[in-house]
Scaffold this active site. Structure first.
Site, PDB file in Angstrom:
ATOM      1  CG  HIS A  99      -0.342  -0.059   2.527  1.00 36.18           C
ATOM      2  ND1 HIS A  99       0.210  -1.210   3.041  1.00 36.18           N
ATOM      3  CD2 HIS A  99      -0.169   0.881   3.483  1.00 36.18           C
ATOM      4  CE1 HIS A  99       0.689  -0.983   4.256  1.00 36.18           C
ATOM      5  NE2 HIS A  99       0.486   0.295   4.541  1.00 36.18           N
ATOM      6  CG  HIS A 101       1.111   5.386   4.199  1.00 30.70           C
ATOM      7  ND1 HIS A 101       0.205   5.348   5.235  1.00 30.70           N
ATOM      8  CD2 HIS A 101       1.804   4.228   4.256  1.00 30.70           C
ATOM      9  CE1 HIS A 101       0.350   4.217   5.888  1.00 30.70           C
ATOM     10  NE2 HIS A 101       1.314   3.514   5.314  1.00 30.70           N
TER      11      HIS A 101
END
Length: 136
Positions: A99, A101
């Site tokens: 992922h 940010h």
């Protein structure tokens, strides 16, 4: 992975505050934001980290980051942005699903994402160049 929380969120099995979605990714607001507007880019398929995600999809993640950041800067408004991708526990990765940010930055926000620059020694430089170049 059937027990991965980010897989469940990315695929709509768990409700989220979705900012953007396409066939490969879901972008959500982080429930534990570093700053106002902190978002996460989650691939819908499971990849543990940067070394696991296919090159083409990693490139698409950067394009998604650019699209979302361009929309969020005037919407918030913020003074800048960090795009952060952690790999492994030592680097701060706590959920082992790749992922990215997207962290809006505001003057004097004290989000603590900066570091004090060190010094690259001649010995370290030579060792890194020799070993890394051979691996590439």
């Amino acid at each position: 992975m059937s027990d991965c929380i980010f897989c469940k969120i990315a695929n709509g099995e768990i409700p989220s505050s979705t900012l953007y979605e396409d066939e490969n990714f879901r972008v959500i607001l982080d429930l534990g934001p570093a700053t106002k507007g902190h978002a996460l880019i989650l691939p819908k398929a499971h990849y543990a980290d940067l070394t696991d995600i296919p090159d083409e999809l990693a490139g698409k993640a950067v394009s998604v980051a650019k699209k979302v950041v361009k929309a969020m800067i005037p919407a918030l408004p913020c003074d800048g942005y960090n795009v952060v991708q952690n790999n492994g526990p030592a680097a701060g990765q706590t959920v082992f699903h790749y992922h990215v940010h997207l962290i809006p930055r505001y003057e004097n926000d004290h989000a603590g994402i900066l570091w004090k620059p060190g010094t690259l020694s001649d010995e370290d430089r030579e060792e890194i160049l020799k070993k890394a170049s051979a691996a590439l």
